[in-house]
Design a protein around this motif. Structure first.
Motif, PDB file in Angstrom:
ATOM      1  N   ARG A 136      -6.087-114.412  92.918  1.00 24.36           N
ATOM      2  CA  ARG A 136      -6.188-113.830  91.463  1.00 24.36           C
ATOM      3  C   ARG A 136      -4.824-112.966  91.718  1.00 24.36           C
ATOM      4  N   SER A 137      -3.779-113.279  91.322  1.00 26.79           N
ATOM      5  CA  SER A 137      -2.618-112.617  91.449  1.00 26.79           C
ATOM      6  C   SER A 137      -1.619-112.414  90.411  1.00 26.79           C
ATOM      7  N   ILE A 138      -0.974-111.275  90.060  1.00 24.93           N
ATOM      8  CA  ILE A 138       0.069-111.103  89.202  1.00 24.93           C
ATOM      9  C   ILE A 138       1.515-111.009  89.673  1.00 24.93           C
ATOM     10  N   VAL A 139       2.465-111.203  88.918  1.00 27.37           N
ATOM     11  CA  VAL A 139       3.980-111.239  89.402  1.00 27.37           C
ATOM     12  C   VAL A 139       4.416-110.442  88.257  1.00 27.37           C
ATOM     13  N   PRO A 140       4.739-108.934  88.414  1.00 26.23           N
ATOM     14  CA  PRO A 140       5.417-108.362  87.447  1.00 26.23           C
ATOM     15  C   PRO A 140       6.983-108.449  87.557  1.00 26.23           C
ATOM     16  N   GLY A 141       7.810-108.344  86.757  1.00 27.28           N
ATOM     17  CA  GLY A 141       8.946-108.105  87.022  1.00 27.28           C
ATOM     18  C   GLY A 141       9.993-108.495  85.888  1.00 27.28           C
ATOM     19  N   MET A 142      11.370-108.351  86.067  1.00 30.14           N
ATOM     20  CA  MET A 142      12.503-108.465  85.326  1.00 30.14           C
ATOM     21  C   MET A 142      12.982-110.102  85.281  1.00 30.14           C
ATOM     22  N   VAL A 143      13.138-110.726  84.290  1.00 30.70           N
ATOM     23  CA  VAL A 143      13.734-111.866  84.055  1.00 30.70           C
ATOM     24  C   VAL A 143      14.944-112.006  83.120  1.00 30.70           C
ATOM     25  N   TYR A 144      15.889-112.853  83.337  1.00 31.39           N
ATOM     26  CA  TYR A 144      17.160-113.301  82.838  1.00 31.39           C
ATOM     27  C   TYR A 144      17.396-114.458  81.955  1.00 31.39           C
ATOM     28  N   ARG A 145      17.685-114.385  80.972  1.00 36.95           N
ATOM     29  CA  ARG A 145      17.994-115.722  80.365  1.00 36.95           C
ATOM     30  C   ARG A 145      19.324-115.306  79.319  1.00 36.95           C
ATOM     31  N   ASP A 146      20.319-116.295  79.285  1.00 38.17           N
ATOM     32  CA  ASP A 146      21.532-116.206  78.426  1.00 38.17           C
ATOM     33  C   ASP A 146      20.979-116.395  77.062  1.00 38.17           C
ATOM     34  N   GLU A 147      20.589-115.423  76.452  1.00 41.49           N
ATOM     35  CA  GLU A 147      19.905-115.384  75.020  1.00 41.49           C
ATOM     36  C   GLU A 147      20.932-114.864  74.077  1.00 41.49           C
ATOM     37  N   ALA A 148      21.048-115.556  72.890  1.00 43.28           N
ATOM     38  CA  ALA A 148      21.607-114.813  71.743  1.00 43.28           C
ATOM     39  C   ALA A 148      20.487-113.667  71.367  1.00 43.28           C
ATOM     40  N   GLU A 149      20.630-112.141  71.656  1.00 41.40           N
ATOM     41  CA  GLU A 149      19.687-111.139  71.467  1.00 41.40           C
ATOM     42  C   GLU A 149      19.356-111.421  69.881  1.00 41.40           C
ATOM     43  N   ASP A 150      18.163-110.975  69.465  1.00 39.80           N
ATOM     44  CA  ASP A 150      17.832-110.615  68.141  1.00 39.80           C
ATOM     45  C   ASP A 150      16.636-109.735  68.132  1.00 39.80           C
ATOM     46  N   ALA A 151      15.885-109.561  67.042  1.00 36.77           N
ATOM     47  CA  ALA A 151      14.814-108.577  66.786  1.00 36.77           C
ATOM     48  C   ALA A 151      13.828-108.639  68.145  1.00 36.77           C
ATOM     49  N   THR A 152      13.516-109.864  68.502  1.00 41.94           N
ATOM     50  CA  THR A 152      12.328-110.203  69.265  1.00 41.94           C
ATOM     51  C   THR A 152      12.968-110.811  70.607  1.00 41.94           C
ATOM     52  N   HIS A 153      14.467-111.022  70.775  1.00 37.79           N
ATOM     53  CA  HIS A 153      14.787-111.429  71.954  1.00 37.79           C
ATOM     54  C   HIS A 153      15.766-110.696  72.832  1.00 37.79           C
TER      55      HIS A 153
END
Ligand code: FA5
Length: 349
Positions: A196-213
């Motif tokens: 029973r484990s969680i992995v919290p942290g930052m992730v990275y994507r080459d997204e076109a940012e918008d109101a929800t991304h």
């Protein structure tokens, strides 16, 4: 032989000196002026010193008389300097106290007390909820092998998310993780069920940012592996987490989806806070906002993690805490969470 005239003259000059010095000293108005007077009347170049100098030429008796008179004048001048000095010091202190008066009723300079960023508050709260539900926290690297981010998660070599346009590659086989899911493999390689484990942290994507991304955003991965884990456990767990965070009245929806590393797969949605389900800009017109992806761990992935899929089953999920912050804070544009504008951030203090 004694020069009576010189003696009388010296005594008369001493008396003049006494009267003149005392008058000057008592008329002096500052410590600095008083110091000047001290040098003028008792210093090496003073008249007093000059008068004393003639003593060598006098008879012993006259020397005694003149010496006594000179000492008395000197004593009187020193006394006058001392008492005027005390008066001036007292007056100057009073002036200063008056000038530098402290008004204790004036309001003080306020300190700016810091507080946690709303995105970090969400992270900490979600982690706490998982901990209370028996999950341990695992931290994986943000710079990850393609092997863990894609291959061991059953992504085919030509999957679109492996495209250069979607992923920040460091080298051909190393990248900024696009999801926290590689943590699943790292956990399975280190731990044996029950997991029973969680992995919290930052992730990275080459997204076109918008109101929800965003192109840098938080995820929390979850993994449970045990005998007899079912889709019902997954639904119950995620519903519980979402409702502990948002309140029991919030609706949660599971929508069939596809991920290469889970089968079956689903996406979890929460009813939109802004429109209550009617559809608006904040939810892209859907009435629901996607909080995460989930599913039953694919047998191939269990195998890749060294776990026998005939003996064990598991569920996994990856939620997006930035969306949680948006929904709870009624934030209509997620990009505001990264702009560091204190006028905006203070509202969530
Ligand atoms: C994944 O990243 C899967 N790894 C989730 C998963 C894990 C599925 C385990 C099955 C099992 P997805 O790309 O949908 O899935 O992202 C998961 C969540 O991250 C989204 O639901 C959303 O809440 C958040 N998210 C995704 N992209 C962004 C973005 N650009 N900005 C902010 N949040 C995002």
């Amino acid at each position: 032989m004694t020069d009576d005239g010189a003696m009388a003259d010296a005594l008369a000059r001493l008396e003049d000196l006494r009267a003149g010095a005392i008058a000057t000293i008592s008329g002096t108005d500052s410590s600095a002026g008083l110091e000047e007077a001290r040098i003028r009347f008792t210093g090496k170049k003073s008249d007093l010193t000059a008068i004393m100098r003639v003593m060598g030429t006098l008879s012993p008796e006259d020397r005694k008389t003149l010496g006594a008179a000179a000492n008395s004048v000197k004593g009187a001048i020193e006394q006058a300097l001392e008492s005027r000095g005390a008066e001036l010091r007292a007056r100057e202190l009073e002036d200063r106290l008056e000038r530098e008066r402290l008004d204790v009723t004036l309001p003080g300079t306020p300190y700016a007390i810091g507080y946690r960023h709303p995105a970090m508050r969400t992270m900490r709260e979600l982690i706490r909820i998982f901990e209370q539900m028996g999950y341990s926290v695992y931290e994986g690297p943000e710079v990850e092998w393609d092997l863990y981010n894609f291959q061991l998660l059953n992504f085919p070599p030509d999957h679109p998310s492996r495209d250069l346009q979607d992923t920040f590659y460091v080298t051909d086989d190393m990248l900024l993780r696009t999801q926290t899911s590689p943590g699943q493999l790292r956990i399975m390689k280190e731990q044996r069920p029950p997991i029973r484990s969680i992995v919290p942290g930052m992730v990275y994507r080459d997204e076109a940012e918008d109101a929800t991304h965003l192109s840098e955003f938080f995820q929390i991965e979850g993994l449970a592996v045990d005998t007899n884990i079912t889709l019902g456990d997954l639904k119950g767990t995620l519903t519980e987490v979402v409702q502990r965070f948002f309140g029991r009245e919030r609706g949660v929806r599971f929508r069939p989806h596809y991920f290469p590393f889970t089968e079956p797969s689903a996406e979890i949605d929460i009813s939109c806070f802004a429109c209550g389900g009617a559809g608006c800009r904040s939810c892209g017109g859907e009435g629901w906002l996607e909080l995460g992806g989930a599913g039953m761990v694919h047998p191939v992935v269990l195998q890749n993690g060294g776990i026998d899929p005939d003996e064990y089953s598991g569920f996994a999920f990856g939620i997006g805490p930035d969306r949680f912050t948006m929904m709870r804070g009624h934030i209509t544009d997620v990009r505001l969470l990264r702009h560091g504008d204190l006028r905006f951030l203070r509202q969530f203090n």
